[in-house]
Design an enzyme around this catalytic site. Structure first.
Site, PDB file in Angstrom:
ATOM      1  N   ASP A   1      23.844 121.989 -29.764  1.00  0.00           N
ATOM      2  CA  ASP A   1      24.264 122.466 -28.706  1.00  0.00           C
ATOM      3  C   ASP A   1      25.623 123.420 -28.746  1.00  0.00           C
ATOM      4  OD1 ASP A   1      23.478 121.714 -25.407  1.00  0.00           O
ATOM      5  OD2 ASP A   1      25.325 122.825 -25.831  1.00  0.00           O
ATOM      6  N   ILE A   2      25.333 124.565 -28.142  1.00  0.00           N
ATOM      7  CA  ILE A   2      26.308 125.573 -28.421  1.00  0.00           C
ATOM      8  C   ILE A   2      27.776 125.307 -27.759  1.00  0.00           C
ATOM      9  CG2 ILE A   2      25.824 127.320 -26.401  1.00  0.00           C
ATOM     10  CD1 ILE A   2      26.043 129.527 -28.262  1.00  0.00           C
TER      11      ILE A   2
ATOM     12  N   ASN B   1      16.439 117.075 -18.709  1.00  0.00           N
ATOM     13  CA  ASN B   1      16.567 117.680 -17.518  1.00  0.00           C
ATOM     14  C   ASN B   1      15.332 118.692 -16.966  1.00  0.00           C
ATOM     15  OD1 ASN B   1      19.329 116.696 -17.222  1.00  0.00           O
ATOM     16  ND2 ASN B   1      19.949 118.523 -18.318  1.00  0.00           N
TER      17      ASN B   1
ATOM     18  N   HIS C   1      13.689 120.479 -23.626  1.00  0.00           N
ATOM     19  CA  HIS C   1      14.507 120.029 -24.576  1.00  0.00           C
ATOM     20  C   HIS C   1      15.186 118.545 -24.230  1.00  0.00           C
ATOM     21  CE1 HIS C   1      16.397 122.627 -21.743  1.00  0.00           C
ATOM     22  NE2 HIS C   1      17.567 122.028 -21.770  1.00  0.00           N
ATOM     23  N   MET C   2      15.197 117.961 -25.424  1.00  0.00           N
ATOM     24  CA  MET C   2      15.976 116.613 -25.394  1.00  0.00           C
ATOM     25  C   MET C   2      17.193 116.857 -26.058  1.00  0.00           C
ATOM     26  SD  MET C   2      14.697 113.275 -27.472  1.00  0.00           S
ATOM     27  CE  MET C   2      13.377 112.507 -26.322  1.00  0.00           C
ATOM     28  N   HIS C   3      18.358 116.474 -24.982  1.00  0.00           N
ATOM     29  CA  HIS C   3      19.644 116.312 -25.381  1.00  0.00           C
ATOM     30  C   HIS C   3      20.098 115.040 -26.192  1.00  0.00           C
ATOM     31  CE1 HIS C   3      21.248 119.537 -22.783  1.00  0.00           C
ATOM     32  NE2 HIS C   3      20.062 119.508 -22.048  1.00  0.00           N
TER      33      HIS C   3
ATOM     34  N   GLU D   1      18.807 124.341 -17.193  1.00  0.00           N
ATOM     35  CA  GLU D   1      19.130 125.744 -17.306  1.00  0.00           C
ATOM     36  C   GLU D   1      18.351 126.476 -18.209  1.00  0.00           C
ATOM     37  OE1 GLU D   1      22.976 125.564 -19.039  1.00  0.00           O
ATOM     38  OE2 GLU D   1      23.851 124.296 -17.469  1.00  0.00           O
ATOM     39  N   VAL D   2      17.620 125.845 -19.010  1.00  0.00           N
ATOM     40  CA  VAL D   2      16.881 126.602 -20.292  1.00  0.00           C
ATOM     41  C   VAL D   2      15.310 126.042 -19.971  1.00  0.00           C
ATOM     42  CG1 VAL D   2      16.114 127.510 -22.601  1.00  0.00           C
ATOM     43  CG2 VAL D   2      18.682 127.124 -21.734  1.00  0.00           C
TER      44      VAL D   2
HETATM   45  P1  5GP Z   1      19.867 122.074 -19.817  1.00  0.00           P
HETATM   46  O1  5GP Z   1      21.030 122.380 -19.000  1.00  0.00           O
HETATM   47  O2  5GP Z   1      18.734 123.311 -19.789  1.00  0.00           O
HETATM   48  O3  5GP Z   1      19.365 120.663 -20.043  1.00  0.00           O
HETATM   49  O4  5GP Z   1      20.507 122.467 -21.354  1.00  0.00           O
HETATM   50  C1  5GP Z   1      20.515 123.863 -21.801  1.00  0.00           C
HETATM   51  C2  5GP Z   1      21.660 123.473 -22.932  1.00  0.00           C
HETATM   52  O5  5GP Z   1      21.503 124.597 -23.736  1.00  0.00           O
HETATM   53  C3  5GP Z   1      23.043 123.276 -22.514  1.00  0.00           C
HETATM   54  O6  5GP Z   1      23.669 122.205 -22.993  1.00  0.00           O
HETATM   55  C4  5GP Z   1      23.505 124.716 -23.319  1.00  0.00           C
HETATM   56  O7  5GP Z   1      25.061 124.364 -23.897  1.00  0.00           O
HETATM   57  C5  5GP Z   1      22.699 124.915 -24.292  1.00  0.00           C
HETATM   58  N1  5GP Z   1      22.497 126.380 -24.756  1.00  0.00           N
HETATM   59  C6  5GP Z   1      22.674 127.369 -23.973  1.00  0.00           C
HETATM   60  N2  5GP Z   1      22.441 128.465 -24.683  1.00  0.00           N
HETATM   61  C7  5GP Z   1      22.598 127.965 -26.023  1.00  0.00           C
HETATM   62  C8  5GP Z   1      22.459 128.865 -27.159  1.00  0.00           C
HETATM   63  O8  5GP Z   1      22.278 130.002 -27.145  1.00  0.00           O
HETATM   64  N3  5GP Z   1      22.474 128.022 -28.259  1.00  0.00           N
HETATM   65  C9  5GP Z   1      22.544 126.863 -28.145  1.00  0.00           C
HETATM   66  N4  5GP Z   1      22.483 126.223 -29.671  1.00  0.00           N
HETATM   67  N5  5GP Z   1      22.564 126.111 -27.228  1.00  0.00           N
HETATM   68  C10 5GP Z   1      22.420 126.756 -26.015  1.00  0.00           C
END
Ligand code: 5GP
Length: 117
Positions: free
Chosen positions: A31-32, A88, A101-103, A96-97
């Site tokens: 994660d970034i 999520n 995806h699984m964290h 957000e994306v």
């Molecule tokens: P969500 O909130 O959708 O469950 O998680 C999205 C995750 O993607 C966030 O933890 C965020 O930090 C990560 N993320 C967003 N943009 C990028 C990116 O360009 N590269 C990487 N490696 N992670 C990203």
């Protein structure tokens, strides 16, 4: 279906990431903006926008996400202490994306899952 999510571009290596695993079904990268010492995202290579879009034909890829999570947790040295897997879904879930995806989060005590009330 769109082939143009941020994570699809990472899967195709069109934008850079710290990729830690890839096979025919899933890709994992750091994660970034990590929330813990280990914070890895595991995604299906196929774009599935949300959990609400999952189909039976996706079960192999979704199952693979768990076996890869187990492998990566061991590789990271966090398996014995434990960790958290988070998926999520949409607005109230904090997604957000829009590419499932699984964290994989660990490396420190993570506390309660969420605030109650
Ligand atoms: P969500 O909130 O959708 O469950 O998680 C999205 C995750 O993607 C966030 O933890 C965020 O930090 C990560 N993320 C967003 N943009 C990028 C990116 O360009 N590269 C990487 N490696 N992670 C990203």
């Amino acid at each position: 279906m769109s082939d143009d999510t941020l994570f699809a571009k990472i899967v195709r290596k069109e934008i850079p990431s710290d990729m830690v695993y890839q096979d025919d079904l899933v890709t994992a990268f750091r994660d970034i903006s990590p929330a813990a010492p280990t914070h890895i995202l595991i995604v299906p290579n196929k774009i599935i926008p949300t959990v609400d879009d999952v189909e039976a034909e996706d079960e192999l890829a979704l199952g693979r996400m768990f076996t890869v999570a187990k492998k990566l947790a061991r590789d990271e040295g966090i398996a014995a202490d434990g960790y958290r897997l988070i998926v999520n879904c949409r607005d109230h879930g904090g997604q957000e994306v829009y590419h499932i995806h699984m964290h994989l989060v660990g490396g420190r005590p993570l506390g309660p899952m969420m605030r109650r009330g």
